[in-house]
Design a protein around this motif. Sequence first.
Motif, PDB file in Angstrom:
ATOM      1  N   VAL A  33      10.224  -0.652  -3.263  1.00 59.11           N
ATOM      2  CA  VAL A  33      11.361   0.269  -3.182  1.00 59.11           C
ATOM      3  C   VAL A  33      11.012   1.595  -2.503  1.00 59.11           C
ATOM      4  O   VAL A  33      11.626   1.988  -1.531  1.00 59.11           O
ATOM      5  N   ASN A  34      10.034   2.304  -3.045  1.00 57.28           N
ATOM      6  CA  ASN A  34       9.774   3.665  -2.589  1.00 57.28           C
ATOM      7  C   ASN A  34       8.294   3.867  -2.337  1.00 57.28           C
ATOM      8  O   ASN A  34       7.548   4.227  -3.238  1.00 57.28           O
ATOM      9  N   ARG A  35       7.891   3.679  -1.121  1.00 56.21           N
ATOM     10  CA  ARG A  35       6.480   3.744  -0.772  1.00 56.21           C
ATOM     11  C   ARG A  35       5.920   5.172  -0.836  1.00 56.21           C
ATOM     12  O   ARG A  35       4.716   5.368  -0.763  1.00 56.21           O
ATOM     13  N   ASP A  36       6.772   6.160  -1.011  1.00 56.73           N
ATOM     14  CA  ASP A  36       6.320   7.550  -1.074  1.00 56.73           C
ATOM     15  C   ASP A  36       5.437   7.819  -2.290  1.00 56.73           C
ATOM     16  O   ASP A  36       4.615   8.730  -2.280  1.00 56.73           O
ATOM     17  N   ASN A  37       5.621   7.066  -3.347  1.00 52.61           N
ATOM     18  CA  ASN A  37       4.874   7.292  -4.592  1.00 52.61           C
ATOM     19  C   ASN A  37       3.548   6.546  -4.656  1.00 52.61           C
ATOM     20  O   ASN A  37       2.817   6.695  -5.624  1.00 52.61           O
ATOM     21  N   ILE A  38       3.249   5.743  -3.667  1.00 49.78           N
ATOM     22  CA  ILE A  38       2.077   4.866  -3.747  1.00 49.78           C
ATOM     23  C   ILE A  38       0.782   5.651  -3.918  1.00 49.78           C
ATOM     24  O   ILE A  38      -0.053   5.305  -4.747  1.00 49.78           O
ATOM     25  N   THR A  39       0.613   6.717  -3.170  1.00 41.82           N
ATOM     26  CA  THR A  39      -0.635   7.488  -3.251  1.00 41.82           C
ATOM     27  C   THR A  39      -0.872   8.002  -4.663  1.00 41.82           C
ATOM     28  O   THR A  39      -1.966   7.857  -5.205  1.00 41.82           O
ATOM     29  N   SER A  40       0.138   8.590  -5.267  1.00 43.08           N
ATOM     30  CA  SER A  40      -0.049   9.136  -6.612  1.00 43.08           C
ATOM     31  C   SER A  40      -0.269   8.025  -7.635  1.00 43.08           C
ATOM     32  O   SER A  40      -1.068   8.177  -8.559  1.00 43.08           O
ATOM     33  N   ALA A  65     -11.699   0.771  -5.086  1.00 34.88           N
ATOM     34  CA  ALA A  65     -12.084   1.815  -4.127  1.00 34.88           C
ATOM     35  C   ALA A  65     -11.902   1.321  -2.692  1.00 34.88           C
ATOM     36  O   ALA A  65     -11.440   2.076  -1.824  1.00 34.88           O
ATOM     37  N   GLU A  66     -12.248   0.062  -2.432  1.00 36.06           N
ATOM     38  CA  GLU A  66     -12.062  -0.508  -1.102  1.00 36.06           C
ATOM     39  C   GLU A  66     -10.584  -0.561  -0.733  1.00 36.06           C
ATOM     40  O   GLU A  66     -10.207  -0.211   0.392  1.00 36.06           O
ATOM     41  N   PHE A  67      -9.750  -1.000  -1.674  1.00 37.91           N
ATOM     42  CA  PHE A  67      -8.314  -1.063  -1.408  1.00 37.91           C
ATOM     43  C   PHE A  67      -7.736   0.330  -1.198  1.00 37.91           C
ATOM     44  O   PHE A  67      -6.912   0.540  -0.304  1.00 37.91           O
ATOM     45  N   GLN A  68      -8.168   1.269  -2.002  1.00 39.64           N
ATOM     46  CA  GLN A  68      -7.659   2.629  -1.883  1.00 39.64           C
ATOM     47  C   GLN A  68      -8.057   3.214  -0.525  1.00 39.64           C
ATOM     48  O   GLN A  68      -7.237   3.830   0.164  1.00 39.64           O
ATOM     49  N   GLU A  69      -9.290   3.000  -0.120  1.00 41.27           N
ATOM     50  CA  GLU A  69      -9.758   3.482   1.178  1.00 41.27           C
ATOM     51  C   GLU A  69      -8.963   2.835   2.320  1.00 41.27           C
ATOM     52  O   GLU A  69      -8.564   3.512   3.270  1.00 41.27           O
ATOM     53  N   ALA A  70      -8.711   1.532   2.214  1.00 39.29           N
ATOM     54  CA  ALA A  70      -7.935   0.836   3.237  1.00 39.29           C
ATOM     55  C   ALA A  70      -6.527   1.428   3.333  1.00 39.29           C
ATOM     56  O   ALA A  70      -6.000   1.620   4.438  1.00 39.29           O
ATOM     57  N   PHE A  71      -5.937   1.728   2.196  1.00 41.17           N
ATOM     58  CA  PHE A  71      -4.600   2.321   2.200  1.00 41.17           C
ATOM     59  C   PHE A  71      -4.625   3.678   2.887  1.00 41.17           C
ATOM     60  O   PHE A  71      -3.777   3.979   3.728  1.00 41.17           O
ATOM     61  N   VAL A  88      -0.323  -5.374  -0.997  1.00 44.42           N
ATOM     62  CA  VAL A  88       0.149  -6.581  -1.679  1.00 44.42           C
ATOM     63  C   VAL A  88      -1.058  -7.390  -2.146  1.00 44.42           C
ATOM     64  O   VAL A  88      -1.088  -7.868  -3.289  1.00 44.42           O
ATOM     65  N   GLU A  89      -2.063  -7.500  -1.296  1.00 43.23           N
ATOM     66  CA  GLU A  89      -3.293  -8.197  -1.685  1.00 43.23           C
ATOM     67  C   GLU A  89      -3.962  -7.487  -2.865  1.00 43.23           C
ATOM     68  O   GLU A  89      -4.449  -8.120  -3.797  1.00 43.23           O
ATOM     69  N   MET A  90      -3.956  -6.156  -2.830  1.00 42.73           N
ATOM     70  CA  MET A  90      -4.557  -5.389  -3.916  1.00 42.73           C
ATOM     71  C   MET A  90      -3.818  -5.634  -5.223  1.00 42.73           C
ATOM     72  O   MET A  90      -4.443  -5.859  -6.259  1.00 42.73           O
ATOM     73  N   LEU A  91      -2.494  -5.604  -5.173  1.00 40.52           N
ATOM     74  CA  LEU A  91      -1.708  -5.818  -6.385  1.00 40.52           C
ATOM     75  C   LEU A  91      -1.980  -7.202  -6.965  1.00 40.52           C
ATOM     76  O   LEU A  91      -2.165  -7.348  -8.170  1.00 40.52           O
ATOM     77  N   GLU A  92      -2.038  -8.199  -6.102  1.00 38.56           N
ATOM     78  CA  GLU A  92      -2.343  -9.555  -6.563  1.00 38.56           C
ATOM     79  C   GLU A  92      -3.735  -9.623  -7.182  1.00 38.56           C
ATOM     80  O   GLU A  92      -3.932 -10.241  -8.226  1.00 38.56           O
ATOM     81  N   PHE A  93      -4.706  -8.965  -6.537  1.00 40.09           N
ATOM     82  CA  PHE A  93      -6.061  -8.922  -7.085  1.00 40.09           C
ATOM     83  C   PHE A  93      -6.062  -8.268  -8.467  1.00 40.09           C
ATOM     84  O   PHE A  93      -6.657  -8.788  -9.414  1.00 40.09           O
ATOM     85  N   LEU A  94      -5.413  -7.108  -8.574  1.00 37.73           N
ATOM     86  CA  LEU A  94      -5.399  -6.373  -9.842  1.00 37.73           C
ATOM     87  C   LEU A  94      -4.775  -7.195 -10.960  1.00 37.73           C
ATOM     88  O   LEU A  94      -5.294  -7.219 -12.085  1.00 37.73           O
ATOM     89  N   GLU A  95      -3.669  -7.849 -10.663  1.00 40.95           N
ATOM     90  CA  GLU A  95      -3.008  -8.656 -11.688  1.00 40.95           C
ATOM     91  C   GLU A  95      -3.891  -9.813 -12.129  1.00 40.95           C
ATOM     92  O   GLU A  95      -4.035 -10.059 -13.332  1.00 40.95           O
TER      93      GLU A  95
END
Length: 130
Positions: free
Chosen positions: A34-41, A84-90, A99-106
């Motif tokens: 929905v709102n990608r603006d909040n992803i960083t926080s 940390a790798e996913f965050q750096e990639a973002f 999406v890959e990160m979310l799947e990994f985390l779940e």
Amino acid sequence: MAWKDEYSVGLDTIDEQHKKFIAMLSRLSDALAVNRDNITSILDELVEYADEHLSFEEKYFAEFHYDCTDDHIKEHDFYRKKIAEFQEAFFDGRDLLLVEMLEFLERWLEHHIMISDRKYVECFREYGMK
């Protein structure tokens, strides 16, 4: 991902921490859709909270002389490295990996709760944790 009763390890403090972690994953999923603006926080909060939770467990592994401490901490360290790798990639602009990160985390969290965390429950209870 939503909390299910089957995720409970039977330790109130740990269950509450897991519920909060799962709620953050849900917020991240919503932000992706929905709102990608909040992803960083949300990512920052997720990294910080996960480290607090993992450090909480590790503190009690040492205090309670948990037999499988080394193996469990290796799982924690793997999580820390991946997030940390996913965050750096973002931050590098590769937000398709979210999406890959979310799947990994779940997957990681469900496996970790259902299998790894259940192994320390008896030890923690022996030392009075409820």
